[in-house]
Design an enzyme around this catalytic site. Structure first.
Site, PDB file in Angstrom:
ATOM      1  N   ASN A 225      48.874  21.472 -15.806  1.00  0.00           N
ATOM      2  CA  ASN A 225      48.662  22.137 -17.091  1.00  0.00           C
ATOM      3  C   ASN A 225      47.905  21.147 -17.979  1.00  0.00           C
ATOM      4  O   ASN A 225      48.490  20.207 -18.505  1.00  0.00           O
ATOM      5  CB  ASN A 225      50.026  22.489 -17.707  1.00  0.00           C
ATOM      6  CG  ASN A 225      49.905  23.017 -19.128  1.00  0.00           C
ATOM      7  OD1 ASN A 225      48.811  23.331 -19.590  1.00  0.00           O
ATOM      8  ND2 ASN A 225      51.028  23.097 -19.823  1.00  0.00           N
TER       9      ASN A 225
ATOM     10  N   GLU B 135      61.317  23.900 -17.781  1.00  0.00           N
ATOM     11  CA  GLU B 135      60.821  22.740 -18.518  1.00  0.00           C
ATOM     12  C   GLU B 135      61.695  22.502 -19.737  1.00  0.00           C
ATOM     13  O   GLU B 135      61.475  23.108 -20.797  1.00  0.00           O
ATOM     14  CB  GLU B 135      59.381  22.979 -18.984  1.00  0.00           C
ATOM     15  CG  GLU B 135      58.410  23.232 -17.868  1.00  0.00           C
ATOM     16  CD  GLU B 135      56.987  22.937 -18.317  1.00  0.00           C
ATOM     17  OE1 GLU B 135      56.363  22.048 -17.723  1.00  0.00           O
ATOM     18  OE2 GLU B 135      56.510  23.566 -19.265  1.00  0.00           O
TER      19      GLU B 135
ATOM     20  N   LYS C  15      46.576  21.572 -20.812  1.00  0.00           N
ATOM     21  CA  LYS C  15      46.741  21.771 -22.263  1.00  0.00           C
ATOM     22  C   LYS C  15      45.372  21.698 -22.946  1.00  0.00           C
ATOM     23  O   LYS C  15      44.391  22.141 -22.373  1.00  0.00           O
ATOM     24  CB  LYS C  15      47.749  20.763 -22.823  1.00  0.00           C
ATOM     25  CG  LYS C  15      49.055  20.781 -22.008  1.00  0.00           C
ATOM     26  CD  LYS C  15      50.171  20.011 -22.632  1.00  0.00           C
ATOM     27  CE  LYS C  15      51.394  20.095 -21.713  1.00  0.00           C
ATOM     28  NZ  LYS C  15      52.564  19.440 -22.286  1.00  0.00           N
TER      29      LYS C  15
ATOM     30  N   GLU D 169      55.231  24.890 -25.870  1.00  0.00           N
ATOM     31  CA  GLU D 169      54.338  24.589 -27.001  1.00  0.00           C
ATOM     32  C   GLU D 169      53.852  25.881 -27.649  1.00  0.00           C
ATOM     33  O   GLU D 169      53.652  25.943 -28.861  1.00  0.00           O
ATOM     34  CB  GLU D 169      53.164  23.718 -26.517  1.00  0.00           C
ATOM     35  CG  GLU D 169      53.643  22.288 -26.266  1.00  0.00           C
ATOM     36  CD  GLU D 169      52.891  21.550 -25.174  1.00  0.00           C
ATOM     37  OE1 GLU D 169      51.791  21.983 -24.797  1.00  0.00           O
ATOM     38  OE2 GLU D 169      53.429  20.530 -24.698  1.00  0.00           O
TER      39      GLU D 169
ATOM     40  N   SER E  11      57.494  15.407 -18.051  1.00  0.00           N
ATOM     41  CA  SER E  11      57.347  13.983 -17.725  1.00  0.00           C
ATOM     42  C   SER E  11      57.404  13.682 -16.228  1.00  0.00           C
ATOM     43  O   SER E  11      57.931  12.643 -15.818  1.00  0.00           O
ATOM     44  CB  SER E  11      58.383  13.150 -18.492  1.00  0.00           C
ATOM     45  OG  SER E  11      58.181  13.297 -19.895  1.00  0.00           O
TER      46      SER E  11
ATOM     47  N   GLY F 251      56.307  15.684 -22.300  1.00  0.00           N
ATOM     48  CA  GLY F 251      55.444  14.730 -22.997  1.00  0.00           C
ATOM     49  C   GLY F 251      56.198  13.605 -23.665  1.00  0.00           C
ATOM     50  O   GLY F 251      55.643  12.882 -24.492  1.00  0.00           O
TER      51      GLY F 251
ATOM     52  N   HIS G 110      54.781  28.924 -22.403  1.00  0.00           N
ATOM     53  CA  HIS G 110      55.000  27.473 -22.469  1.00  0.00           C
ATOM     54  C   HIS G 110      55.703  27.132 -23.791  1.00  0.00           C
ATOM     55  O   HIS G 110      55.451  27.765 -24.820  1.00  0.00           O
ATOM     56  CB  HIS G 110      53.665  26.737 -22.368  1.00  0.00           C
ATOM     57  CG  HIS G 110      53.840  25.266 -22.197  1.00  0.00           C
ATOM     58  ND1 HIS G 110      54.069  24.433 -23.258  1.00  0.00           N
ATOM     59  CD2 HIS G 110      53.871  24.493 -21.091  1.00  0.00           C
ATOM     60  CE1 HIS G 110      54.224  23.195 -22.798  1.00  0.00           C
ATOM     61  NE2 HIS G 110      54.100  23.209 -21.487  1.00  0.00           N
TER      62      HIS G 110
HETATM   63  P1  PGA Z   1      54.270  16.648 -19.361  1.00  0.00           P
HETATM   64  O1  PGA Z   1      54.059  18.209 -19.688  1.00  0.00           O
HETATM   65  O2  PGA Z   1      54.153  16.504 -17.851  1.00  0.00           O
HETATM   66  O3  PGA Z   1      53.148  15.955 -20.075  1.00  0.00           O
HETATM   67  O4  PGA Z   1      55.611  16.276 -19.850  1.00  0.00           O
HETATM   68  C1  PGA Z   1      54.576  19.199 -18.843  1.00  0.00           C
HETATM   69  C2  PGA Z   1      54.262  20.564 -19.403  1.00  0.00           C
HETATM   70  O5  PGA Z   1      54.296  20.726 -20.620  1.00  0.00           O
HETATM   71  O6  PGA Z   1      53.959  21.512 -18.659  1.00  0.00           O
END
Ligand code: PGA
Length: 252
Positions: free
Chosen positions: A10, A167, A12, A97, A214, A173, A95
């Site tokens: 992903n 998640e 983003k 976010e 992460s 992140g 997601h």
């Molecule tokens: P990250 O994001 O691996 O940077 O923690 C995962 C995601 O949001 O899909």
């Protein structure tokens, strides 16, 4: 039941079109002989056409990060399932976010999931609790509701191939991944039973459930060793070919 692992990147809001072309060329070259894992990348909308061209004839699949539920019309700034279906196979939906910054709810997740399936796009439906919910002991309730409401009224026959990504919001992140045991428990005790509630037991057992938050080359193997975890949704570490490839290899 054998579920083919899926490792999805992903991206983003990262990578220009030029950077997309470069990263994907590296990935294509280095993953040619990779077997035993399905590889997916989800660049921003503007990179999809270039990505589709670079990935043509390779084993790497392409997905988008969101979609609108209408097929066309006066929805400034939105992208429809019909447009995406010309370019890609998968789409990330719900997601955290999008839930946190763009007003996504279980109801809009549900609209998007149905629209994706109606246009032969495979949804990757994201669920996960916030730190506050986790600390208040609400993980099971929150995640179960997200699965049941996000997939409400979706039929078993239309949902074939659908993927769920667990998640935990506090792990995204932050560099602070969940524990492999803890993530596996949520999948086994909450997510598969919720899938069984919406669909049936066979469907719940056949559905791939990814872990995200992460994931890195250094911790991916421990997650993928859990029988309940069928791959990963990778954010930051998918932006670098070497790191993403190391995670892909850990899943194979
Ligand atoms: P990250 O994001 O691996 O940077 O923690 C995962 C995601 O949001 O899909």
């Amino acid at each position: 039941m054998a579920r083919l692992p899926l490792v999805a990147g992903n991206w983003k809001m990262n990578k220009t079109v030029e950077q997309t072309e470069r990263l994907l060329s590296d990935l294509v070259n280095s993953s040619k002989s990779q077997r035993g894992v399905e590889i997916l990348v989800c660049p921003p909308f503007v990179g999809l056409e270039t990505a589709a061209r670079v990935l043509q004839g390779t084993q790497i699949k392409l997905g988008a990060q969101n979609l609108h539920w209408e097929t066309s019309g006066a929805y400034t700034g939105e992208v429809s399932p019909v447009m995406l279906a010309e370019l890609c196979e998968y789409v990330i939906i719900g997601h955290s976010e999008r839930r946190a910054y763009f007003g996504e709810t279980d109801q809009t997740v549900n609209l998007r999931v149905k629209a994706a399936l109606a246009h032969d796009l495979t949804p990757i439906v994201c669920v996960g609790e916030t730190l506050e919910q986790n600390e208040a002991g609400q993980t099971a309730e929150v995640v179960s509701r997200q699965v049941r409401m996000g997939l409400a009224d979706v039929t078993t026959s239309s949902a074939k191939g659908l993927v769920v990504a667990y998640e935990p919001v506090w792990a995204i992140g932050t560099g602070k991944a969940a524990t492999p045991d803890g993530a596996s428990d949520v999948i086994e005790v909450v997510i598969r039973p919720a899938l069984e509630y919406v669909f049936d037991e066979d469907f719940a057992q056949a559905t791939r459930v990814l872990y995200g938050g992460s994931l890195k080359p250094g911790n991916a193997r421990e997650f993928f060793d859990q029988p309940e975890i069928d791959g990963g949704l990778v954010g930051g570490a998918s932006l670098n070919a070497d790191d993403f490839l190391a995670i892909i290899r850990a899943a194979a």
